[in-house]
Write an enzyme that holds these catalytic residues in place. Structure first.
Site, short mmCIF file in Angstrom:
data_model
loop_
_atom_site.label_atom_id
_atom_site.label_comp_id
_atom_site.label_asym_id
_atom_site.label_seq_id
_atom_site.Cartn_x
_atom_site.Cartn_y
_atom_site.Cartn_z
N PRO A 97 28.17 -118.52 -8.28
CA PRO A 97 29.14 -118.64 -7.51
C PRO A 97 30.66 -118.46 -7.71
O PRO A 97 31.62 -118.23 -6.68
CB PRO A 97 29.15 -120.06 -7.29
N GLU A 107 24.16 -125.96 -14.76
CA GLU A 107 25.40 -126.04 -14.52
C GLU A 107 26.43 -124.64 -14.87
O GLU A 107 27.51 -124.46 -14.30
CB GLU A 107 26.29 -127.13 -15.51
N ARG A 136 16.95 -101.40 0.81
CA ARG A 136 16.96 -100.85 2.38
C ARG A 136 17.74 -99.72 2.69
O ARG A 136 17.64 -98.88 3.70
CB ARG A 136 16.69 -101.99 3.37
N ASP A 189 23.92 -99.65 10.80
CA ASP A 189 23.82 -101.11 10.44
C ASP A 189 25.29 -101.96 10.65
O ASP A 189 26.36 -101.10 10.54
CB ASP A 189 23.71 -101.48 8.99
N1 ADE Z 1 24.48 -119.27 -8.09
C1 ADE Z 1 24.38 -120.41 -7.36
N2 ADE Z 1 25.00 -120.18 -6.50
C2 ADE Z 1 25.47 -118.82 -6.17
C3 ADE Z 1 25.97 -117.89 -5.17
N3 ADE Z 1 26.52 -118.63 -4.22
N4 ADE Z 1 25.90 -116.69 -5.44
C4 ADE Z 1 25.43 -116.19 -6.68
N5 ADE Z 1 24.67 -116.93 -7.68
C5 ADE Z 1 24.65 -118.21 -7.46
#
Ligand code: ADE
Length: 251
Positions: free
Chosen positions: A90, A117, A155, A170
């Site tokens: 994330p 984590e 794709r 697209d």
């Molecule tokens: N791992 C946990 N959440 C994630 C996300 N939003 N994007 C990529 N990897 C992740």
């Protein structure tokens, strides 16, 4: 041929997505290759441990560096230096259609699925070439993001989706959201189809679709209209009209 090597502690999570639909077809046709590597196969201890507690304390577990470096070493030994080594997290840069296009032109991409984590920072500093997030939410691991990346890339590799027009048109390739689509029947439970679509006037249908796409983008994703490449002169005139109409409606 574009090859993905995906390193994960849940190899079986990939069985479904790789065996159905567009990704499966790309693999069958030999234009995309996907190899799944079990991170535990690259541990050296009897219990095949892949994570440990964080130095400095705190909750959760952190993926250890050795198995991840060893997994990439094994991939390198077999097929040379990859074009990209990408942990999913994330904290990464947010994945977009432009990234999918860029990655589709690479030859060999390693995706490291994050877990728990986090991942030891040395993986990010000394192994990764970039880090990708698929959106501003936290998933339990990087497997679904890896599948999202493979799907979005597969794709657009030429020859995977039958009609190349459909990929060029697209939403995010064009820079606008899609226009409304209808199919038969022309009337269903009293709900009808916009008459222009049944008119057979191709130029009018095109104009209607462009206006629809602009209206929808204006309503839902006005940020996309800030990209000057998304609009030609005709679009800008249409957009002016839509904005004027909206202002009048608001008065
Ligand atoms: N791992 C946990 N959440 C994630 C996300 N939003 N994007 C990529 N990897 C992740």
């Amino acid at each position: 041929m574009l090859t993905f090597d995906i390193v994960t502690i849940f190899p079986r999570m990939f069985d479904g997505p790789l065996s159905e639909g567009v990704v499966a077809r790309a693999i069958q046709r030999g234009v995309v290759g996907v190899r799944i590597h079990d991170l535990r196969d690259h541990t050296t201890d009897r219990h095949r441990v892949v994570d440990d507690v964080p130095f400095g304390g705190g909750p959760g577990m952190v993926l250890k560096p050795e198995p991840l470096f060893r997994a990439v070493d094994a991939i390198r030994a077999e097929r040379g230096e990859p074009s990209a080594i990408v942990p999913t997290s994330p904290d990464g840069r947010r994945f977009s259609h432009a990234d999918a296009e860029r990655i589709s032109r690479l030859g060999h991409v390693v995706i490291l699925c994050g877990r728990y984590e986090g991942v030891d920072e040395r993986v990010r500093l000394h192994l990764a070439t970039e880090e990708i997030s698929i959106g501003d939410y936290v998933l339990s691991g990087g497997e679904l993001p890896a599948m999202v990346i493979v799907d979005a890339v597969a794709r657009i590799v030429p020859g995977v989706v039958g009609d190349d027009q459909s990929v060029a048109g697209d939403t995010f390739a064009r820079g606008l959201l899609d226009f409304a689509q209808y199919t038969r029947p022309a009337e269903f439970r009293g709900m009808t189809v916009p008459p222009v679509l049944l008119s057979g006037h191709h130029a009018e249908i095109e104009r209607w679709r462009r206006r629809e796409a602009l209206q929808r983008t204006l309503d839902r994703r006005p940020d996309l209209l800030e990209d000057p490449a998304a609009l030609d002169a005709g679009d800008r005139a249409l957009l002016e009209e839509l904005l004027e109409r909206r202002e009048k409606g608001a008065q």
